[in-house]
Scaffold this motif. Structure first.
Motif, PDB file in Angstrom:
ATOM      1  N   TYR A   1       9.272  12.513  -7.010  1.00  0.00           N
ATOM      2  CA  TYR A   1       8.766  12.335  -5.646  1.00  0.00           C
ATOM      3  C   TYR A   1       8.913  10.881  -5.228  1.00  0.00           C
ATOM      4  O   TYR A   1       8.580   9.968  -5.966  1.00  0.00           O
ATOM      5  N   ARG A   2       9.420  10.685  -4.019  1.00  0.00           N
ATOM      6  CA  ARG A   2       9.579   9.331  -3.478  1.00  0.00           C
ATOM      7  C   ARG A   2       8.773   9.254  -2.192  1.00  0.00           C
ATOM      8  O   ARG A   2       9.014  10.002  -1.257  1.00  0.00           O
ATOM      9  N   GLY A   3       7.833   8.326  -2.156  1.00  0.00           N
ATOM     10  CA  GLY A   3       6.991   8.174  -0.987  1.00  0.00           C
ATOM     11  C   GLY A   3       7.729   7.535   0.164  1.00  0.00           C
ATOM     12  O   GLY A   3       8.877   7.083   0.044  1.00  0.00           O
ATOM     13  N   THR A   4       7.074   7.472   1.307  1.00  0.00           N
ATOM     14  CA  THR A   4       7.693   6.911   2.506  1.00  0.00           C
ATOM     15  C   THR A   4       7.968   5.423   2.358  1.00  0.00           C
ATOM     16  O   THR A   4       8.823   4.876   3.043  1.00  0.00           O
ATOM     17  N   ASN A   5       7.260   4.758   1.436  1.00  0.00           N
ATOM     18  CA  ASN A   5       7.515   3.339   1.194  1.00  0.00           C
ATOM     19  C   ASN A   5       8.596   3.132   0.141  1.00  0.00           C
ATOM     20  O   ASN A   5       8.950   1.991  -0.157  1.00  0.00           O
ATOM     21  N   SER A   6       9.097   4.235  -0.444  1.00  0.00           N
ATOM     22  CA  SER A   6      10.092   4.154  -1.513  1.00  0.00           C
ATOM     23  C   SER A   6       9.622   3.205  -2.605  1.00  0.00           C
ATOM     24  O   SER A   6      10.327   2.284  -3.009  1.00  0.00           O
ATOM     25  N   ARG A   7       8.412   3.459  -3.079  1.00  0.00           N
ATOM     26  CA  ARG A   7       7.820   2.561  -4.062  1.00  0.00           C
ATOM     27  C   ARG A   7       8.608   2.531  -5.364  1.00  0.00           C
ATOM     28  O   ARG A   7       8.442   1.617  -6.162  1.00  0.00           O
TER      29      ARG A   7
ATOM     30  N   GLY B   1       0.799  -1.215   0.000  1.00  0.00           N
ATOM     31  CA  GLY B   1       0.000   0.000   0.000  1.00  0.00           C
ATOM     32  C   GLY B   1       0.836   1.272   0.000  1.00  0.00           C
ATOM     33  O   GLY B   1       2.072   1.240   0.004  1.00  0.00           O
ATOM     34  N   ILE B   2       0.137   2.395   0.001  1.00  0.00           N
ATOM     35  CA  ILE B   2       0.784   3.711  -0.065  1.00  0.00           C
ATOM     36  C   ILE B   2       0.276   4.559   1.099  1.00  0.00           C
ATOM     37  O   ILE B   2      -0.919   4.563   1.398  1.00  0.00           O
ATOM     38  N   ASP B   3       1.170   5.276   1.760  1.00  0.00           N
ATOM     39  CA  ASP B   3       0.765   6.175   2.845  1.00  0.00           C
ATOM     40  C   ASP B   3      -0.196   7.229   2.313  1.00  0.00           C
ATOM     41  O   ASP B   3      -0.026   7.750   1.204  1.00  0.00           O
TER      42      ASP B   3
ATOM     43  N   GLU C   1      -0.477  10.247   3.101  1.00  0.00           N
ATOM     44  CA  GLU C   1       0.187  11.536   2.869  1.00  0.00           C
ATOM     45  C   GLU C   1       0.910  11.576   1.529  1.00  0.00           C
ATOM     46  O   GLU C   1       1.244  12.647   1.021  1.00  0.00           O
ATOM     47  N   ASP C   2       1.140  10.396   0.938  1.00  0.00           N
ATOM     48  CA  ASP C   2       1.846  10.332  -0.337  1.00  0.00           C
ATOM     49  C   ASP C   2       0.915  10.281  -1.540  1.00  0.00           C
ATOM     50  O   ASP C   2       1.356  10.523  -2.669  1.00  0.00           O
ATOM     51  N   LEU C   3      -0.355   9.958  -1.331  1.00  0.00           N
ATOM     52  CA  LEU C   3      -1.265   9.705  -2.445  1.00  0.00           C
ATOM     53  C   LEU C   3      -1.398  10.893  -3.390  1.00  0.00           C
ATOM     54  O   LEU C   3      -1.487  10.726  -4.600  1.00  0.00           O
ATOM     55  N   ASP C   4      -1.417  12.109  -2.831  1.00  0.00           N
ATOM     56  CA  ASP C   4      -1.598  13.295  -3.670  1.00  0.00           C
ATOM     57  C   ASP C   4      -0.341  13.681  -4.436  1.00  0.00           C
ATOM     58  O   ASP C   4      -0.397  14.556  -5.302  1.00  0.00           O
ATOM     59  N   ARG C   5       0.782  13.027  -4.137  1.00  0.00           N
ATOM     60  CA  ARG C   5       2.041  13.464  -4.738  1.00  0.00           C
ATOM     61  C   ARG C   5       2.778  12.376  -5.516  1.00  0.00           C
ATOM     62  O   ARG C   5       3.856  12.630  -6.057  1.00  0.00           O
ATOM     63  N   ILE C   6       2.217  11.175  -5.581  1.00  0.00           N
ATOM     64  CA  ILE C   6       2.973  10.076  -6.183  1.00  0.00           C
ATOM     65  C   ILE C   6       3.212  10.270  -7.678  1.00  0.00           C
ATOM     66  O   ILE C   6       4.107   9.629  -8.244  1.00  0.00           O
ATOM     67  N   PHE C   7       2.410  11.138  -8.323  1.00  0.00           N
ATOM     68  CA  PHE C   7       2.616  11.376  -9.751  1.00  0.00           C
ATOM     69  C   PHE C   7       3.568  12.542 -10.015  1.00  0.00           C
ATOM     70  O   PHE C   7       3.811  12.886 -11.169  1.00  0.00           O
ATOM     71  N   GLU C   8       4.106  13.159  -8.950  1.00  0.00           N
ATOM     72  CA  GLU C   8       5.034  14.272  -9.135  1.00  0.00           C
ATOM     73  C   GLU C   8       6.406  13.756  -9.559  1.00  0.00           C
ATOM     74  O   GLU C   8       6.849  12.687  -9.142  1.00  0.00           O
ATOM     75  N   LEU C   9       7.075  14.568 -10.378  1.00  0.00           N
ATOM     76  CA  LEU C   9       8.404  14.213 -10.851  1.00  0.00           C
ATOM     77  C   LEU C   9       9.390  14.105  -9.694  1.00  0.00           C
ATOM     78  O   LEU C   9       9.494  15.012  -8.871  1.00  0.00           O
TER      79      LEU C   9
ATOM     80  N   PHE D   1      -6.287   4.632  -5.272  1.00  0.00           N
ATOM     81  CA  PHE D   1      -6.838   4.432  -3.929  1.00  0.00           C
ATOM     82  C   PHE D   1      -5.976   3.383  -3.246  1.00  0.00           C
ATOM     83  O   PHE D   1      -5.615   2.375  -3.856  1.00  0.00           O
ATOM     84  N   SER D   2      -5.626   3.623  -1.973  1.00  0.00           N
ATOM     85  CA  SER D   2      -4.721   2.690  -1.306  1.00  0.00           C
ATOM     86  C   SER D   2      -4.926   2.687   0.198  1.00  0.00           C
ATOM     87  O   SER D   2      -5.316   3.707   0.788  1.00  0.00           O
ATOM     88  N   ASN D   3      -4.666   1.533   0.796  1.00  0.00           N
ATOM     89  CA  ASN D   3      -4.631   1.366   2.250  1.00  0.00           C
ATOM     90  C   ASN D   3      -3.343   0.649   2.619  1.00  0.00           C
ATOM     91  O   ASN D   3      -2.963  -0.340   1.968  1.00  0.00           O
ATOM     92  N   LYS D   4      -2.672   1.122   3.655  1.00  0.00           N
ATOM     93  CA  LYS D   4      -1.429   0.499   4.092  1.00  0.00           C
ATOM     94  C   LYS D   4      -1.668  -0.960   4.475  1.00  0.00           C
ATOM     95  O   LYS D   4      -2.618  -1.294   5.166  1.00  0.00           O
ATOM     96  N   GLN D   5      -0.749  -1.812   4.002  1.00  0.00           N
ATOM     97  CA  GLN D   5      -0.757  -3.252   4.278  1.00  0.00           C
ATOM     98  C   GLN D   5      -2.004  -3.956   3.750  1.00  0.00           C
ATOM     99  O   GLN D   5      -2.239  -5.122   4.077  1.00  0.00           O
ATOM    100  N   VAL D   6      -2.793  -3.265   2.919  1.00  0.00           N
ATOM    101  CA  VAL D   6      -3.968  -3.885   2.298  1.00  0.00           C
ATOM    102  C   VAL D   6      -3.792  -3.964   0.790  1.00  0.00           C
ATOM    103  O   VAL D   6      -4.068  -4.991   0.164  1.00  0.00           O
ATOM    104  N   GLY D   7      -3.291  -2.884   0.206  1.00  0.00           N
ATOM    105  CA  GLY D   7      -3.062  -2.878  -1.232  1.00  0.00           C
ATOM    106  C   GLY D   7      -3.458  -1.567  -1.879  1.00  0.00           C
ATOM    107  O   GLY D   7      -3.923  -0.636  -1.212  1.00  0.00           O
ATOM    108  N   SER D   8      -3.268  -1.499  -3.190  1.00  0.00           N
ATOM    109  CA  SER D   8      -3.538  -0.283  -3.954  1.00  0.00           C
ATOM    110  C   SER D   8      -4.333  -0.614  -5.204  1.00  0.00           C
ATOM    111  O   SER D   8      -4.233  -1.716  -5.748  1.00  0.00           O
TER     112      SER D   8
END
Length: 304
Positions: free
Chosen positions: A255-261, A241-243, A245-253, A287-294
């Motif tokens: 940008y690395r989320g807290t999970n380092s996806r 999943g994705i935090d 706080e990262d969902l709104d920014r994962i498409f930014e050039l 749409f994502s939930n931590k430890q559940v999936g995206s």
């Protein structure tokens, strides 16, 4: 008396005209000086809006242009710095293991074989980075627009899903799919770029699920509020999943989320995906939930 009133009005009009002309001239000179300073690189200079509505509108446009230029310069600098940083890591490892082989540090066959495997994996990583970079650069040109073709979408999806299902088995993952769209439904797309989009999204889904994890691809024909037909494709995984706080920014050039996806890349993979989707007139959401999936959802207009 009439002549005196007329003369008074004439004098008043001349005086007001001079005052207004001086104010306009002064505002124009201020704008001219500000424009020269901005052109010289003073992008932090904020131009104060003064004068008539036209002057105020022109000043606002100048400030917007200044901010856009500043943002573009920052973006370019971040782009170059990001590429330089992310390319250095695999290159350093390739160099290190190559020198170890040359200097005889890895004498035994097993160590040498392991070093060569690492070198090959880093070369593949570099190839992926370069592919992402080339796709991103192509988004700034109109080259790809010359190759948009209206074609049936179901055969494309079927071939893609079958291919990634086989790839997933090698990674000890499972890819399933459920495609409920009519065979005659056509979309307008650049097949090579859209293939890149789906490969990126499915690759991420496979990477961030554990061994034995599952990725499910669905396609459904729907209608928007205006009764226009659309195809909605969803790529769902049961990974980390994705935090939020990262969902709104994962498409930014970069940008690395807290999970380092995107830890193996340059952080432009999803930015390329968003650019391709937007340029086709499609829409993507997540749409994502931590430890559940995206779940990544792509909405595609149907032409026929």
């Amino acid at each position: 008396y009439g002549l005196i009133v007329l003369l008074t009005l004439l004098i008043f009009t001349v005086i007001m005209s001079i005052i207004i002309a001086n104010a306009i001239t002064k505002s124009v000179l201020i704008l001219e000086q500000a424009t020269r300073r901005i052109a010289a690189g003073e992008l932090d200079l904020e131009v104060a809006a003064r004068g008539s509505n036209e002057i105020t509108s022109l000043t606002s446009s100048l400030n917007r242009m200044r901010l856009a230029l500043k943002e573009d310069i920052i973006r370019r600098s971040r782009f170059i710095m990001g590429i330089s940083h992310d390319l250095k890591t695999p290159l350093a490892l390739i160099k290190g293991y190559t020198e170890a082989i040359r200097d005889g540090i890895t004498d035994d066959l097993a160590s040498r074989s392991r070093a060569i495997d690492i070198i090959l994996s880093k070369v593949e990583q570099l190839e992926g980075m370069i592919d992402d970079l080339m796709d991103f650069v192509r988004m700034d040109t109109s080259e790809w627009q010359q190759h948009l073709v209206e074609q049936p979408f179901l055969p494309f999806l079927q071939a893609f899903c079958k291919r990634v299902s086989i790839d997933a088995q090698l990674l000890h993952r499972e890819v399933s799919f459920d495609l409920n769209i009519p065979e005659q439904a056509k979309v307008k797309m650049n097949e090579a770029l859209i293939t890149r989009v789906f490969e990126n999204l499915v690759s991420n889904a496979l990477r961030y699920t554990m061994e034995g994890g599952k990725v499910h691809i669905t396609a459904q024909l729907e209608h928007d509020p205006f009764n226009k037909a659309t195809i909605v494709v969803k790529i769902t995984d049961n990974g980390i999943g994705i935090d939020q706080e990262d969902l709104d920014r994962i498409f930014e050039l970069f940008y690395r989320g807290t999970n380092s996806r995107r830890e193996a890349g340059m952080g432009i993979g999803l930015s390329v995906v968003k650019s391709i989707i937007d340029s086709h007139g499609w829409n993507i959401s997540v749409f994502s939930n931590k430890q559940v999936g995206s779940t990544f959802s792509i909405t595609i207009p149907v032409f026929s």
